[in-house]
Design a protein around this motif. Structure first.
Motif, PDB file in Angstrom:
ATOM      1  N   THR A 188       3.481   7.631  -7.174  1.00 33.99           N
ATOM      2  CA  THR A 188       2.730   6.475  -7.674  1.00 33.99           C
ATOM      3  C   THR A 188       2.332   5.582  -6.501  1.00 33.99           C
ATOM      4  OG1 THR A 188       4.195   6.604  -9.579  1.00 33.99           O
ATOM      5  CG2 THR A 188       2.822   4.635  -9.412  1.00 33.99           C
ATOM      6  N   LYS A 189       3.312   5.340  -5.653  1.00 36.60           N
ATOM      7  CA  LYS A 189       3.040   4.496  -4.490  1.00 36.60           C
ATOM      8  C   LYS A 189       2.038   5.199  -3.554  1.00 36.60           C
ATOM      9  CE  LYS A 189       5.506   1.098  -1.951  1.00 36.60           C
ATOM     10  NZ  LYS A 189       6.756   0.377  -1.847  1.00 36.60           N
ATOM     11  N   ALA A 190       2.202   6.507  -3.438  1.00 33.40           N
ATOM     12  CA  ALA A 190       1.300   7.280  -2.574  1.00 33.40           C
ATOM     13  C   ALA A 190      -0.139   7.174  -3.067  1.00 33.40           C
ATOM     14  CB  ALA A 190       1.740   8.743  -2.538  1.00 33.40           C
ATOM     15  N   LYS A 191      -0.317   7.293  -4.395  1.00 31.47           N
ATOM     16  CA  LYS A 191      -1.669   7.211  -4.968  1.00 31.47           C
ATOM     17  C   LYS A 191      -2.259   5.817  -4.738  1.00 31.47           C
ATOM     18  CE  LYS A 191      -1.263  10.705  -8.559  1.00 31.47           C
ATOM     19  NZ  LYS A 191      -0.854  10.965  -9.921  1.00 31.47           N
ATOM     20  N   ALA A 192      -1.419   4.809  -4.916  1.00 29.66           N
ATOM     21  CA  ALA A 192      -1.892   3.429  -4.727  1.00 29.66           C
ATOM     22  C   ALA A 192      -2.341   3.210  -3.276  1.00 29.66           C
ATOM     23  CB  ALA A 192      -0.772   2.464  -5.091  1.00 29.66           C
ATOM     24  N   LEU A 193      -1.578   3.723  -2.358  1.00 31.17           N
ATOM     25  CA  LEU A 193      -1.933   3.557  -0.935  1.00 31.17           C
ATOM     26  C   LEU A 193      -3.213   4.319  -0.596  1.00 31.17           C
ATOM     27  CD1 LEU A 193       1.628   3.773   0.630  1.00 31.17           C
ATOM     28  CD2 LEU A 193       0.024   1.883   0.962  1.00 31.17           C
ATOM     29  N   LEU A 194      -3.346   5.507  -1.182  1.00 30.75           N
ATOM     30  CA  LEU A 194      -4.571   6.291  -0.937  1.00 30.75           C
ATOM     31  C   LEU A 194      -5.791   5.554  -1.471  1.00 30.75           C
ATOM     32  CD1 LEU A 194      -4.178  10.141  -1.532  1.00 30.75           C
ATOM     33  CD2 LEU A 194      -4.658   8.925   0.588  1.00 30.75           C
ATOM     34  N   ALA A 195      -5.633   4.978  -2.664  1.00 33.45           N
ATOM     35  CA  ALA A 195      -6.740   4.218  -3.253  1.00 33.45           C
ATOM     36  C   ALA A 195      -7.095   3.029  -2.369  1.00 33.45           C
ATOM     37  CB  ALA A 195      -6.345   3.755  -4.654  1.00 33.45           C
ATOM     38  N   GLN A 196      -6.055   2.372  -1.874  1.00 32.23           N
ATOM     39  CA  GLN A 196      -6.258   1.222  -0.985  1.00 32.23           C
ATOM     40  C   GLN A 196      -6.975   1.643   0.302  1.00 32.23           C
ATOM     41  OE1 GLN A 196      -2.479  -0.759  -0.459  1.00 32.23           O
ATOM     42  NE2 GLN A 196      -3.358  -2.197   1.010  1.00 32.23           N
ATOM     43  N   ALA A 197      -6.711   2.904   0.714  1.00 29.32           N
ATOM     44  CA  ALA A 197      -7.336   3.419   1.947  1.00 29.32           C
ATOM     45  C   ALA A 197      -8.753   3.914   1.702  1.00 29.32           C
ATOM     46  CB  ALA A 197      -6.489   4.544   2.506  1.00 29.32           C
ATOM     47  N   GLY A 198      -9.189   3.875   0.418  1.00 30.16           N
ATOM     48  CA  GLY A 198     -10.546   4.331   0.103  1.00 30.16           C
ATOM     49  C   GLY A 198     -10.620   5.826  -0.153  1.00 30.16           C
ATOM     50  N   HIS A 199      -9.471   6.444  -0.462  1.00 27.06           N
ATOM     51  CA  HIS A 199      -9.445   7.883  -0.731  1.00 27.06           C
ATOM     52  C   HIS A 199      -8.779   8.160  -2.076  1.00 27.06           C
ATOM     53  CE1 HIS A 199     -10.892   9.205   3.188  1.00 27.06           C
ATOM     54  NE2 HIS A 199     -10.155   8.249   3.718  1.00 27.06           N
ATOM     55  N   ALA A 200      -9.188   7.387  -3.068  1.00 29.10           N
ATOM     56  CA  ALA A 200      -8.567   7.528  -4.388  1.00 29.10           C
ATOM     57  C   ALA A 200      -8.705   8.942  -4.935  1.00 29.10           C
ATOM     58  CB  ALA A 200      -9.201   6.523  -5.338  1.00 29.10           C
TER      59      ALA A 200
END
Lengths: 326, 519
Positions: B350-362
């Motif tokens: 969950t945290k990994a997905k959130a960070l990816l989304a934040q990085a612009g790679h949702a």
């Protein structure tokens, strides 16, 4: 034909060794070396030269008897190979002896008892022999005969660790021990030889056996066999003189090809059994990106293979007078 | 009649084979002192040149034949005696002194040390070894620079003075290493080319009797050795590449010591009453490198996201079968100044997905991962990581290459992502982090570069204050842990297996066997 074949094999081996993006210079100076140190080693090894020039330098030196130095041992490659070749010969000859001793009677029996239990048994042995990868078969034999049954000594080379090598006469360990009358050494070396030789012989057993069976069945259908029987020739004479002799021609040809296969197989078997021959030497050279031993091995294998095929042609002519080359 | 004869032949062959096989006794179960110690090594020595060697087999072969000025001390950890790389004991030097600012060291050599050819070991040999080595390509010159060695001079035949360019905390640790093995100057000066690739001449407990790099090396006691006589008169190293063969050999007493066995083999051997497993935490780390010059790995958030997508526990328990330990820093546990500060990663998609989304790679991204196929556990690691990353929409394409090809690509910094193993030559966080993560280093295949980290590393290197150095190294680790240049997968354990009747094994963090210790 021999020269182009040998040259062709060498060129392919040379190029294959060098197109793999591994850097022997890096292997020599170590991963923590600077780029300048790696580059200096590349210059020292001549790796900066174009491939064709590297090959030309190698061939030129080889014509003068200089086959280069091994990076790992620091010795001339020919010296290294000469030291190890007798052990490989010993292993190969032992496997040939086993192969012939098993394949010949089984091949003949399966032809004479076509579709009987012995024929099926030979069929299963043959199929197993050709379908098993050598290294895997070697590991399996070690597991069964050494680890589980304790029937053979540890796969740690050609002699028990408590024995000293006998003074070299032929450089073949079993023979030297026998000639010196050192029975304990002879026995130890013979026992160490059994399993790797058996592993190496399986492919040859399969091929020889099937070829001999097919060839015997073919010859047995010929009119002259019926004539020989009609003339009252003994079964021994019919099978061993009239049938076997004629059936052997294709078998000898295949046998020659199998000797080349044995040399290739030795590379795997020697590695598994810690056998101190050319095969394990070349394997360690490949792993260390040590080009020269690999290239010289390929060159010598091609020479050996060509010579064996020449010998096969000569033997075929001797067996079957109808075969002429001129 | 013929058929009977043929059947008879087959039968006879079977009988001979059975007789030959049956006559062989079971593997030896006991070891008398006169019998050699046989050790199964996973590979051949690449070179015995003390300045160039860098593999497990070569290094051990050197360490047992040569002496250095000083050596690593042994300490008691619980009931176990262990080697430590942070304390030192006399070897060729019986004692040593230094000036107040630790820039000049004087080593006092023992008078009874001789090389195995009978030549006495003198200061001239030490000076020749150091001076020549510092000029030559190889580990000695490289390490001498790391240890700030400026000059080496003989005060008298049994006194050597070493001057440093500045105080260096790594100096003593470095000169105890095998590249600083003292050579016989008289012989070494005459040898040329690749002679030392396959020859050894030292003043240590053993001498090399014979070597076939493809199959075995035989050592016998050095008759001139100054120290206590080793228990085993002869030690044989067998180079056995197949781990399952090594396992079978030690299980049945065919060899008395075996190294580098697979986790599965160790799990199997643990049930055998005939062998003992000696397991210690090594400083050998395994990490997933990401090339920061290759987007999206230049984005810290992406690296952090992937750090939360590593199934750490699965890798350790199911792939390594507990033969590894979790990491909490890029500096291994056990190395001085290690800290887990700043490490917050656990398996949390969950945290990994959130960070990816934040990085612009949702929606994820695709990258190529280069795998050194010679490491079976890494193949499994890669598959598990690939599956885990896929849950984030990240596609990891696996490209398998041979070991030598991998090393070349690693050296060229050309891989987008890779798994690498690192065991620092010198047990020092400055050395460790400097090589792995300092900007511009040849071994920094991830191309990580942080000016603050670079500055702190330089500051720590020259700081003579131990406490201040510790603070600096821990600050660096906190930054690195947050920026996640690597996915720190696990830290290997090191297991040596001995057959019954063999004792005396001493673990050293450099993982090299001291043959003389075995009894």
């Amino acid at each position: 034909m021999m020269v182009p074949v040998i040259l062709g094999v060498f060129v392919v081996a040379f190029l294959l060794a060098r197109v793999i993006p591994a850097n022997p210079a890096l292997m020599v100076v170590g991963l923590q070396s600077t780029a300048a140190e790696v580059h200096a080693e590349e210059l020292a090894l001549g790796l900066n030269l174009p491939l064709w020039l590297q090959m030309w330098h190698f061939l030129l030196a080889a014509l003068h008897g200089n086959f280069g130095l091994s990076i790992v041992t620091g010795q001339p490659v020919l010296t290294d190979l000469a030291q190890r070749f007798p052990a490989t010969v010993e292993l190969t000859v032992a496997s040939v002896v086993i192969a012939v001793a098993v394949a010949l009677p089984l091949g003949i029996l399966s032809a004479l008892y076509k579709d009987s239990w012995i024929d099926w048994l030979a069929h299963v042995i043959s199929l197993t022999g050709v379908s098993m990868p050598l290294f895997w078969l070697g590991l399996l034999l070690i597991m069964v005969f050494y680890s589980a049954l304790h029937l053979v000594p540890a796969p740690l080379g050609d002699l028990g660790v408590l024995y000293a090598q006998p003074p070299p006469i032929t450089h073949i360990l079993v023979l030297d021990a026998l000639l010196e009358g050192r029975w304990a050494v002879f026995w130890s070396s013979l026992r160490h030889l059994i399993l790797p030789a058996l592993a190496l012989s399986t492919g040859t057993i399969s091929v020889l056996m099937r070829m001999l069976r097919a060839s015997m069945l073919d010859v047995l259908r010929h009119d002259y066999i019926r004539t020989a029987r009609a003339k009252g020739a003994s079964a021994w004479h019919v099978y061993m003189v009239h049938t076997l002799r004629n059936a052997l021609v294709p078998v000898v040809t295949i046998f020659g090809l199998q000797l080349g296969y044995l040399l290739g197989g030795a590379v795997l078997v020697e590695t598994v059994f810690n056998w101190p021959g050319v095969g394990s030497y070349v394997t360690s050279a490949i792993l260390a990106s040590d080009y020269a031993p690999v290239e010289v091995f390929a060159l010598l294998s091609a020479v050996l293979y060509s010579v064996i095929n020449l010998c096969v042609d000569v033997v075929n002519a001797a067996i079957d007078p109808r075969i002429t080359y001129f | 009649m013929l058929k009977k004869a043929l059947r008879g032949t087959v039968g006879s062959l079977a009988a001979v084979a059975a007789l030959l096989l049956g006559s062989v006794s079971a593997p030896a179960a006991t070891q008398a002192a006169s019998t050699p110690l046989v050790i199964a090594y996973p590979g051949s020595p690449r070179t015995l040149d003390t300045w160039l060697a860098y593999d497990l087999t070569s290094d051990a072969m050197i360490l047992n034949v040569y002496d250095q000025l000083i050596t690593y001390a042994q300490v008691k950890v619980g009931k176990q005696t262990q080697g430590t790389l942070n304390a030192y004991a006399p070897m060729l030097a019986t004692h040593w002194t230094s000036n107040a600012d630790h820039t000049v060291y004087t080593f006092y050599l023992r008078h009874n040390a001789k090389f195995s050819n009978g030549d006495p070991v003198t200061a001239a040999d030490v000076v020749w070894t150091y001076q020549k080595g510092m000029k030559a390509t190889g580990n000695l010159s490289f390490l001498a620079t790391e240890g700030a060695i400026k000059s080496v001079a003989a005060v008298n035949p049994y006194e050597v003075k070493i001057t440093l360019s500045h105080p260096d905390s790594m100096f003593l640790s470095i000169i105890a290493m095998y590249p600083f093995s003292i050579l016989d100057a008289k012989v070494a000066a005459k040898a040329s080319g690749t002679y030392w690739n396959s020859h050894e001449l030292g003043s240590g407990p053993y001498e090399l009797q014979s070597l076939d790099p493809a199959s075995q090396a035989v050592f016998v006691r050095n008759p001139h050795y100054w120290g206590p006589k080793p228990h085993y008169a002869k030690v044989i190293l067998k180079f056995i590449t197949d781990a399952s063969v090594r396992q079978q050999l030690v299980e049945s007493g065919g060899v008395q010591v075996a190294l580098a066995l697979s986790p599965l083999a160790l799990q199997t051997l643990a049930r055998s009453p005939l062998v003992t497993e000696h397991t210690n935490l090594s400083e050998d780390i395994v990490f997933f490198g990401m090339n920061e010059q290759d987007p999206p790995f230049n984005n810290e958030l992406v690296r952090q996201a992937l750090s939360y997508a590593v199934p750490y526990s699965t890798l350790i328990h199911q792939v390594e079968l507990n033969q590894a330990s979790a990491m909490d820093s890029s500096v291994p546990i056990g190395m001085p100044d290690h800290t887990g500060a700043g490490w917050n990663y656990s398996y949390n998609l969950t945290k990994a997905k959130a960070l990816l989304a934040q990085a612009g790679h949702a929606k994820g991204f695709t990258f190529t991962f280069t795998l050194d196929a010679s490491q079976p556990d890494w193949v499994q690691d890669a598959t598990l990581l690939q599956a885990s990353f896929a849950k984030l929409g990240v596609t990891m394409k696996i490209a398998q290459v041979s070991d030598s090809e991998y090393q070349t690509l690693l050296n060229a910094h050309k891989m987008q992502a890779y798994i690498e193993q690192w065991d620092s030559f010198v047990n020092d966080p400055g050395y460790h982090l400097g090589f792995l993560l300092a900007g511009g280093m040849a071994t920094n295949a991830a191309n990580y570069s942080n000016p603050t980290v670079n500055k702190l590393l330089t500051q720590a290197e020259f700081d003579p204050n131990t406490a201040q150095r510790t603070r600096l190294y821990q600050r660096i680790q906190t930054i690195i842990n947050q920026q996640a240049p690597f996915l720190d997968l696990y830290q290997y354990k090191w297991t040596v297996v001995t057959y019954q009747g063999v004792s005396g094994y001493v673990f050293y963090p450099d993982q090299l066997l001291r043959f003389w210790a075995f009894k």
